[in-house]
Design a protein around this motif. Structure first.
Motif, PDB file in Angstrom:
ATOM      1  N   ARG A 155      14.367  15.015 -35.896  1.00 16.39           N
ATOM      2  CA  ARG A 155      13.587  15.906 -35.090  1.00 16.39           C
ATOM      3  C   ARG A 155      14.511  15.946 -34.014  1.00 16.39           C
ATOM      4  NH1 ARG A 155       7.043  16.592 -35.614  1.00 16.39           N
ATOM      5  NH2 ARG A 155       6.835  18.332 -34.096  1.00 16.39           N
ATOM      6  N   ASN A 156      14.980  14.053 -33.545  1.00 18.06           N
ATOM      7  CA  ASN A 156      15.212  14.147 -31.922  1.00 18.06           C
ATOM      8  C   ASN A 156      16.421  14.621 -32.155  1.00 18.06           C
ATOM      9  OD1 ASN A 156      12.712  12.972 -31.346  1.00 18.06           O
ATOM     10  ND2 ASN A 156      13.807  10.772 -32.418  1.00 18.06           N
ATOM     11  N   SER A 157      17.620  14.135 -32.497  1.00 13.49           N
ATOM     12  CA  SER A 157      19.086  14.925 -32.649  1.00 13.49           C
ATOM     13  C   SER A 157      19.660  16.483 -32.703  1.00 13.49           C
ATOM     14  CB  SER A 157      19.806  13.534 -33.829  1.00 13.49           C
ATOM     15  OG  SER A 157      19.667  13.849 -34.746  1.00 13.49           O
ATOM     16  N   ALA A 191      10.295  21.335 -32.193  1.00 13.71           N
ATOM     17  CA  ALA A 191      10.564  20.173 -31.850  1.00 13.71           C
ATOM     18  C   ALA A 191       9.568  19.859 -31.031  1.00 13.71           C
ATOM     19  CB  ALA A 191      11.773  19.326 -32.371  1.00 13.71           C
ATOM     20  N   ASP A 192       9.446  20.071 -29.780  1.00 13.20           N
ATOM     21  CA  ASP A 192       8.434  19.923 -28.662  1.00 13.20           C
ATOM     22  C   ASP A 192       7.570  20.396 -28.670  1.00 13.20           C
ATOM     23  OD1 ASP A 192      11.370  18.808 -28.224  1.00 13.20           O
ATOM     24  OD2 ASP A 192      11.647  20.720 -27.016  1.00 13.20           O
ATOM     25  N   SER A 193       6.691  21.390 -29.987  1.00 16.65           N
ATOM     26  CA  SER A 193       5.533  21.811 -29.762  1.00 16.65           C
ATOM     27  C   SER A 193       4.260  20.895 -31.207  1.00 16.65           C
ATOM     28  CB  SER A 193       6.128  22.732 -29.583  1.00 16.65           C
ATOM     29  OG  SER A 193       6.221  23.409 -30.812  1.00 16.65           O
ATOM     30  N   THR A 194       3.530  21.673 -30.915  1.00 18.60           N
ATOM     31  CA  THR A 194       2.484  21.450 -32.327  1.00 18.60           C
ATOM     32  C   THR A 194       2.409  22.464 -32.921  1.00 18.60           C
ATOM     33  OG1 THR A 194       1.117  21.984 -30.931  1.00 18.60           O
ATOM     34  CG2 THR A 194       1.514  19.742 -31.235  1.00 18.60           C
ATOM     35  N   ALA A 195       4.035  23.245 -33.501  1.00 22.27           N
ATOM     36  CA  ALA A 195       3.614  24.433 -33.688  1.00 22.27           C
ATOM     37  C   ALA A 195       3.890  24.107 -35.228  1.00 22.27           C
ATOM     38  CB  ALA A 195       4.703  25.688 -33.460  1.00 22.27           C
ATOM     39  N   ALA A 216      11.759  27.790 -40.794  1.00 19.65           N
ATOM     40  CA  ALA A 216      11.529  26.517 -40.490  1.00 19.65           C
ATOM     41  C   ALA A 216       9.654  25.514 -39.717  1.00 19.65           C
ATOM     42  CB  ALA A 216      12.448  25.908 -39.259  1.00 19.65           C
ATOM     43  N   HIS A 217       9.718  24.588 -40.745  1.00 23.13           N
ATOM     44  CA  HIS A 217       8.312  23.731 -39.817  1.00 23.13           C
ATOM     45  C   HIS A 217       8.276  22.265 -39.607  1.00 23.13           C
ATOM     46  CE1 HIS A 217       8.317  23.428 -44.637  1.00 23.13           C
ATOM     47  NE2 HIS A 217       7.410  22.345 -44.494  1.00 23.13           N
ATOM     48  N   PRO A 218       7.966  21.595 -39.099  1.00 21.36           N
ATOM     49  CA  PRO A 218       8.337  20.475 -38.833  1.00 21.36           C
ATOM     50  C   PRO A 218       7.474  19.408 -39.712  1.00 21.36           C
ATOM     51  CG  PRO A 218       7.093  21.044 -37.345  1.00 21.36           C
ATOM     52  CD  PRO A 218       6.653  21.947 -38.062  1.00 21.36           C
ATOM     53  N   VAL A 219       7.930  18.468 -40.212  1.00 23.55           N
ATOM     54  CA  VAL A 219       6.869  17.188 -40.774  1.00 23.55           C
ATOM     55  C   VAL A 219       7.936  16.149 -40.761  1.00 23.55           C
ATOM     56  CG1 VAL A 219       6.884  15.844 -43.493  1.00 23.55           C
ATOM     57  CG2 VAL A 219       6.954  18.459 -43.408  1.00 23.55           C
ATOM     58  N   ALA A 220       6.757  15.123 -39.679  1.00 17.57           N
ATOM     59  CA  ALA A 220       7.308  13.739 -39.349  1.00 17.57           C
ATOM     60  C   ALA A 220       8.155  13.851 -38.722  1.00 17.57           C
ATOM     61  CB  ALA A 220       7.053  13.202 -40.264  1.00 17.57           C
ATOM     62  N   ASP A 221       8.896  13.015 -39.129  1.00 18.23           N
ATOM     63  CA  ASP A 221      10.266  13.093 -37.902  1.00 18.23           C
ATOM     64  C   ASP A 221      11.502  13.819 -38.520  1.00 18.23           C
ATOM     65  OD1 ASP A 221       8.883  10.470 -36.474  1.00 18.23           O
ATOM     66  OD2 ASP A 221       9.781   9.376 -37.873  1.00 18.23           O
ATOM     67  N   HIS A 222      10.920  15.226 -38.709  1.00 17.32           N
ATOM     68  CA  HIS A 222      11.852  15.411 -39.097  1.00 17.32           C
ATOM     69  C   HIS A 222      11.109  17.268 -38.977  1.00 17.32           C
ATOM     70  CE1 HIS A 222      12.799  11.799 -41.560  1.00 17.32           C
ATOM     71  NE2 HIS A 222      13.790  12.173 -41.264  1.00 17.32           N
TER      72      HIS A 222
END
Length: 727
Positions: free
Chosen positions: A44-46, A86-90, A110-116
């Motif tokens: 998520r960061n890099s 990665a920069d939002s709560t979407a 795509a969707h965020p999961v924890a650090d990924h």
């Protein structure tokens, strides 16, 4: 049958899926995907690739994908849109199409999961329909839903519309029941496909955690049930397993894939029907061979399922509303028919046929205080009385209802043919007062898709799916037609209304008895008033007669001393007679206003002493209430003190006399003062005289004290006594 996308998903040991507790299986962390697509696990960061699942080398056109930036693997535009996640709560969504190095088109989500960030690539549809055509299809389907008159007709039309939009060979509208089992309520099948209309499926076909994921993921697609799962590469090395709940590519259990193959299914899709946040059912789509469902069609299915859910809610609410209106009308009719002049149980006994028909019951019973009234098909009287005893022993105060009463009270099983369904209201547990409705046993033959009682696991404890989905019939006994929510609600409202009627009637009866008691009291008071009038009349006559005799005797006597004594006796009689006159005029006979009584007594004495006494007697009386008998004694004391002042202070001539009455806490003080000769004794007024002895007796009776002092000139006499006798 499981006309859905999956029964269980497994942590992947594809050789031996030991699922002895499938309802607790963590199906959201399978660690693999369906191989028709590609999963990229991005830091998520890099924004660099850490893991993949699928043929990354062929799809991405490179072997050095690990550690590569997302922009280098895809294009910068897609990477930028993904980076914003990665920069939002979407929660993530469809990103857009991407063309691979080999020219193939891929849909990217795509969707965020924890650090990924989880990036999914799936093949684009070969021939995507134009957006205008999709919107037109949705509008046509929506109009068709609105025209459906019943819930059944709505579901039948929905099966047709989903089959037209998706192109699957078999589309079923699958509804969950109260026990989490399911039934196919509508079906559209192509020629040659097995039919499952009206077939039931056990709740174990869709475990609890799978139902939760259906609420979360509204569309689930398995393009080819014969796929070999593609695991994560390299092996997952993070502390917590990868949560793949929102992955469209998430792999399913090999047991479920075998389940679908046993049904003759080559591909499947499931669209959730979510009503008010709860899973009402599913649109289960099956195809005889592999079939992909593009993102545009998936979006159309989600929108159409939302419209279907709203129409289902509207149809169910309209049906419930009509039933409530019908029940409310019958309820009002019954309540209006309760005759006020008859007892409630008699009125209900007369209305019992209406009560039975109101709840579409086969029998009804009313029990009150040992009296039992039956109507229709009911259990034996002894069984009904036992049921009443059970209800009162359980201290049931709310509405009791069951469509399988034999499970609630096993004693009722011998009569389940007459009373498998019971609806009961307890109006009073003390009498007792109970209303009961009965529904007869409804023998139902349930068609299952295969034997639902087949063990889910083999002898080694390994889960195996049903090999046959041929119709398997089971006769269900001991159950009646269920009581609807509207019927249960109406029963509770009827209970409240009948309790209110009962309460009002009891109040009316109590008010009637109170009115009779008040009438009797008024009659007694009238009789008492008459007696008082009669007694007062006779007493007044007797006192007047005695006073007249004393007057005649005084006029006939030649002795002045005798005349004076007789005049004193007359004044004492006047004091007693005045009390009786006051009692006759007052509403309260136990007590009397002492000030008003003494004021009238002083006026009478002044008149009897002669007109020359006018203006010589000054009065200051505080309002004090005392008992009648004490007022008589106080009046006699005052009369005696005034007689003494007239006789001894002024020797019969007029002179100033001051009379005062005041209250001090629980006592009163009566003051009589003159300005005469000031002698405390005189002729006939010695300590052994009649007046002195009578005065002492009356003061003692009042439990008081008489103080006589010099008034300079004259005498000052003060009587102090309690307002009420001291016990």
């Amino acid at each position: 049958m499981k006309p859905l996308d999956e029964v269980t998903d497994l942590p992947f040991d594809h050789a031996a899926p030991d699922l002895t507790a499938c309802d607790r299986e963590p199906i959201h962390i399978p660690g693999a995907v369906q191989p028709h697509g590609l999963l990229l696990v991005v830091e998520r960061n890099s924004l660099s690739l850490a893991y993949v699942a699928g043929d990354a080398e062929a799809i991405l056109g490179r072997d050095d994908w690990r550690g590569a930036s997302l922009g280098a693997v895809l294009d910068d535009a897609l990477a930028g849109r993904i980076a914003r996640l990665a920069d939002s709560t979407a929660v993530g969504s469809y990103i857009g199409p991407w063309t691979g190095p080999d020219g193939r088109c891929w849909d990217v989500a795509a969707h965020p999961v924890a650090d990924h960030l989880l990036v999914e690539l799936e093949p684009c549809a070969a021939e995507a329909p134009p957006a205008a055509l999709v919107l037109g299809s949705l509008e046509a389907a929506g109009r068709a839903f609105e025209r459906a008159a019943t819930l059944r007709g709505l579901c039948e039309r929905a099966a047709e519309e989903f089959a037209r939009i998706t192109g699957y060979d078999r589309v079923m509208i699958y509804r969950f029941l109260d026990d989490d089992a399911g039934v196919v309520v509508a079906e559209h099948a192509a020629p040659g496909m097995d039919a499952f209309l009206h077939h039931h499926f056990p709740s174990s076909d869709i475990p609890r955690q799978a139902r939760a994921l259906y609420v979360r993921n509204l569309v689930r697609v398995i393009p080819d049930v014969a796929y070999a799962p593609a695991p994560l590469r390299p092996a997952w090395a993070e502390p917590a397993p990868l949560d793949m709940s929102d992955c469209a590519l998430r792999s399913v259990s090999p047991v479920h894939m075998q389940y679908l193959r046993n049904m003759g299914v080559g591909a499947s899709a499931s669209i959730s029907i979510v009503k008010d946040g709860l899973l009402w059912g599913l649109v289960a789509c099956h195809h005889s061979g592999p079939r992909q469902l593009g993102y545009d069609v998936r979006s159309a299915c989600r929108a159409l399922a939302g419209g279907l859910a709203r129409q289902i809610k509207a149809k169910e609410e309209a049906e419930t509303y009509r039933e409530r209106i019908r029940l409310r009308g019958l309820e009002d009719e019954i309540l209006r028919g309760l005759i006020p002049d008859r007892s409630l149980d008699d009125s209900l006994a007369e209305a019992i046929p209406q009560l039975r028909r109101m709840f579409d019951a086969d029998g009804a019973a009313i029990f009150r205080g040992g009296r039992l009234v039956l109507d229709g098909e009911c259990p034996p009287e002894s069984a009904v009385r036992e049921m009443v005893g059970w209800l009162t022993d359980q201290a049931v105060v709310e509405t009791v209802h069951s469509d399988r009463w034999g499970e609630v009270d096993p004693r009722a099983r011998p009569f389940q043919s007459l009373a498998s369904g019971v609806l009961a209201l307890t109006l009073s547990a003390d009498e007792p007062f109970v209303l009961i409705w009965f529904r007869a046993e409804f023998l139902q033959v349930v068609k299952w898709a295969g034997n639902p009682h087949k063990p889910a696991a083999d002898e080694a404890g390994i889960l195996t799916p049903r090999a046959s989905f041929d119709a398997w019939a089971e006769t269900v006994s001991g159950r009646a037609r269920p009581w609807t929510a509207a019927e249960i609600e109406t029963a509770g409202r009827l209970r409240t209304a009948l309790q209110e009627v009962r309460h009002n009637r009891r109040l009316r009866d109590l008010n009637g008895r109170l009115s009779e008691t008040l009438a009797d009291r008024e009659a007694l008071l009238s009789q008492k008033d008459f007696l008082i009038r009669e007694v007062n009349h006779r007493i007044q006559n007797s006192l007047q007669l005695v006073s007249s005799f004393l007057g005649l005797q005084g006029r006939a006597s030649q002795s002045e001393e005798v005349k004076a004594s007789l005049e004193e006796a007359q004044r004492r009689l006047q004091a007693v007679a005045l009390v009786h006159r006051r009692l006759y005029r007052a509403d309260q006979v136990e007590t009397i206003d002492l000030a008003r009584y003494l004021e009238e007594l002083i006026g009478d004495m002044q008149s009897s002493m002669g007109s020359e006494w006018a203006g010589h007697i000054s009065v200051s009386l505080a309002p004090i209430t005392v008992a009648t008998d004490r007022a008589v004694t106080i009046g006699l004391v005052l009369t005696e003190l005034v007689i003494n002042a007239n006789k001894y202070a002024y020797e019969g001539r007029p002179g100033p006399i001051e009379i005062a009455l005041e209250q001090h806490r629980g006592s009163f003080r009566l003051l009589v003062a003159d300005r005469g000769k000031g002698k405390k004794t005189g002729k006939g007024h010695g300590a052994d005289g009649f007046g002195s002895r009578m005065m002492a007796a009356m003061v003692s009776q009042l439990q008081g004290q008489l103080d006589v002092s010099d008034n300079l000139p004259g005498l000052r006499s003060i009587l102090t006594a309690p307002l009420a006798p001291v016990v």
